[in-house]
Design a protein around this motif. Structure first.
Motif, PDB file in Angstrom:
ATOM      1  N   GLY A 213       0.841  -1.204   0.000  1.00  0.00           N
ATOM      2  CA  GLY A 213       0.000   0.000   0.000  1.00  0.00           C
ATOM      3  C   GLY A 213       0.869   1.243   0.000  1.00  0.00           C
ATOM      4  O   GLY A 213       0.465   2.325  -0.389  1.00  0.00           O
TER       5      GLY A 213
ATOM      6  N   GLU B  15       2.615   5.447  -8.225  1.00  0.00           N
ATOM      7  CA  GLU B  15       1.347   6.155  -8.452  1.00  0.00           C
ATOM      8  C   GLU B  15       0.504   5.429  -9.491  1.00  0.00           C
ATOM      9  O   GLU B  15      -0.717   5.343  -9.372  1.00  0.00           O
ATOM     10  N   SER B  16       1.189   4.848 -10.498  1.00  0.00           N
ATOM     11  CA  SER B  16       0.412   4.160 -11.556  1.00  0.00           C
ATOM     12  C   SER B  16      -0.266   2.902 -11.003  1.00  0.00           C
ATOM     13  O   SER B  16      -1.217   2.395 -11.600  1.00  0.00           O
ATOM     14  N   TYR B  17       0.221   2.402  -9.850  1.00  0.00           N
ATOM     15  CA  TYR B  17      -0.426   1.244  -9.203  1.00  0.00           C
ATOM     16  C   TYR B  17      -1.287   1.678  -8.019  1.00  0.00           C
ATOM     17  O   TYR B  17      -1.696   0.863  -7.195  1.00  0.00           O
ATOM     18  N   ASP B  18      -1.518   2.988  -7.888  1.00  0.00           N
ATOM     19  CA  ASP B  18      -2.322   3.545  -6.788  1.00  0.00           C
ATOM     20  C   ASP B  18      -1.695   3.202  -5.435  1.00  0.00           C
ATOM     21  O   ASP B  18      -2.397   2.878  -4.476  1.00  0.00           O
ATOM     22  N   VAL B  19      -0.382   3.262  -5.382  1.00  0.00           N
ATOM     23  CA  VAL B  19       0.375   2.971  -4.156  1.00  0.00           C
ATOM     24  C   VAL B  19       0.993   4.271  -3.636  1.00  0.00           C
ATOM     25  O   VAL B  19       1.505   5.088  -4.416  1.00  0.00           O
ATOM     26  N   ALA B  20       0.950   4.459  -2.319  1.00  0.00           N
ATOM     27  CA  ALA B  20       1.480   5.686  -1.711  1.00  0.00           C
ATOM     28  C   ALA B  20       3.006   5.635  -1.652  1.00  0.00           C
ATOM     29  O   ALA B  20       3.612   4.556  -1.703  1.00  0.00           O
TER      30      ALA B  20
ATOM     31  N   ARG C  78       2.496  13.419  -6.243  1.00  0.00           N
ATOM     32  CA  ARG C  78       1.167  13.548  -5.621  1.00  0.00           C
ATOM     33  C   ARG C  78       0.911  12.428  -4.620  1.00  0.00           C
ATOM     34  O   ARG C  78       0.215  12.601  -3.613  1.00  0.00           O
ATOM     35  N   ASN C  79       1.502  11.213  -4.879  1.00  0.00           N
ATOM     36  CA  ASN C  79       1.239  10.075  -3.982  1.00  0.00           C
ATOM     37  C   ASN C  79       2.184  10.042  -2.773  1.00  0.00           C
ATOM     38  O   ASN C  79       2.163   9.093  -2.005  1.00  0.00           O
TER      39      ASN C  79
END
Ligand SMILES: O=C(O)[C@H](O)[C@@H](O)[C@@H](O)[C@H](O)CO
Ligand SMILES: [Mg+2]
Length: 382
Positions: free
Chosen positions: A253, A276-281, A304-305
């Motif tokens: 995550g 970010e491309s995997y929606d990971v912080a 941004r992440n």
């Protein structure tokens, strides 16, 4: 402009600074170090320097690729920490030449401040309540502590209860007025990670870090499947190529590359974008010094992440020197309400007290991590 000289300074508590000089008088600073193997990284920096003396420091991408691909054998903590520190110094030079902070060269600010967190409790989590109270009073509301002490591959329920008791005490004392990450520090093996995470879940830690060693990264997705708590890792991954596997497998995550271990600003900027491309912080690992921290901040302010920034003020490792002891512009790294604000000065924005660095480097300690052993004498993960 040409690179003329690289000078390394090993320093208390366990850091190393690198000064890169040029023929036009502009110098850049980096922090190439692997905790506990500073001399190995120092040798690597000087071995790699043969490839960059005489080169144009503006060509950061070409220098990075040459340092990385110029060796048949590449990657890993020593070489990538050496490349990291050189890369940081080159970005410092570029920013100074152009008169802007590095984040301006990466597209400018994506946020106005970044939340910081502080360590509490030391190697063996204890006294965490008083540690949290002290830091809470100066504006922190996010913390990290070791999730457990030595943990056998298969260990008993008392050890699990001990780990849970520390966390229960925190929630008892503070409710959810504060948040905390639990760093298993790679001390736990897969069988015990499952039971520990299950028993800790009700206390909702903000994240669980290195629940197993990076060598066992295939377990991250399996452990993530059994819990709602974000799994974090990355301090022992050293390039995009290490991160691509764990991002593709899923399970993380939060990624935590270290700007002084994972290829510097050039590489970690790319790792943040991959995550970010995997929606990971993105939450850079940084138990180190001010140049490493400044390098993290420049990515925090363009990715941004980016969600949280580790910093070493008061960390249990800082024996013999504190985070800002070698920094002249300390005010630029002061935190307000537990947040850092964008560096303002050109380059990385760290003004190094060179005189003090030269002086203190004469008594550089050879910090080593402790070697822990189980009661039966076998080596335990620290
Ligand atoms: O999360 C953290 O800060 C790390 O796990 C930290 O404790 C280690 O990287 C330590 O610096 C190794 O010597
Ligand atoms: Mg850690």
């Amino acid at each position: 402009m040409k690179i003329t000289k690289l000078t390394t300074y090993r320093l208390a508590p366990r850091w190393m600074f690198l000064k890169v000089e040029t023929d036009e008088g502009v110098t850049g600073w980096g922090e190439p170090v692997i905790e506990g193997r500073a001399r190995s990284v120092e040798a690597a920096v000087h071995e790699l320097s043969e490839m960059i003396i005489g080169q144009d420091p503006a060509r950061i991408n070409d220098i990075w690729q040459t340092l990385y691909r110029g060796g048949f054998y590449r990657g890993g903590p020593i070489l990538m920490s050496a490349i990291s520190g050189i890369d940081q110094a080159l970005w410092d030079i570029k920013g100074k030449v152009l008169g802007v902070p590095v984040y301006q060269l990466l597209g400018g600010l994506v946020r106005d401040k970044i939340k910081a967190y502080s360590w509490v409790g030391g190697d063996r989590p204890s006294d965490v309540i008083s540690g949290i109270n002290k830091l809470k009073n100066i504006g922190f509301d996010t913390f990290k502590l070791n999730g457990c002490e030595e943990m056998g591959i298969i260990d008993n329920s008392r050890k699990v209860d001990e780990a849970v008791a520390v966390v229960a005490e925190i929630r008892e004392a503070f409710g959810n007025s504060i948040e905390f990450g639990l760093d298993f520090h790679g001390r736990v093996d897969a069988p015990m990670a499952k039971i520990l995470i299950k028993e800790l879940e009700p206390y909702r830690p903000l994240f669980i870090e290195e629940p197993v060693l990076a060598e066992q990264a295939e377990y991250y997705v399996r452990l993530a499947a059994q819990t709602h708590i974000p799994i974090a890792a990355g301090e022992r991954m050293f390039s995009r190529f290490d991160f691509k596997r764990v991002l593709a497998d899923g399970g993380l995550g939060i990624v935590q590359p270290d700007l002084s271990h994972a290829g510097g600003i050039t590489e970690c900027y790319k790792i943040a974008a991959m995550a970010e491309s995997y929606d990971v912080a993105f939450a850079p690992h940084c138990p180190l010094g001010p140049i490493a921290l400044a390098s993290c901040l420049h990515i925090d302010f363009v990715a941004r992440n980016a969600v949280l920034q580790e910093q070493s003020m008061g960390i249990h490792y800082n024996q013999g020197a504190e985070l800002l002891d070698y920094v002249l512009n300390k005010e630029d790294f002061s935190m307000e309400d537990g947040h850092f604000y964008p560096p303002t000065k050109p380059g990385l924005g760290v003004e190094i007290n060179e005189e003090l660095v030269i002086e203190r480097s004469k008594q550089a300690p050879d910090w080593r991590n402790p070697i822990w052993r189980y009661p039966d004498g076998a080596v335990a993960e620290w």
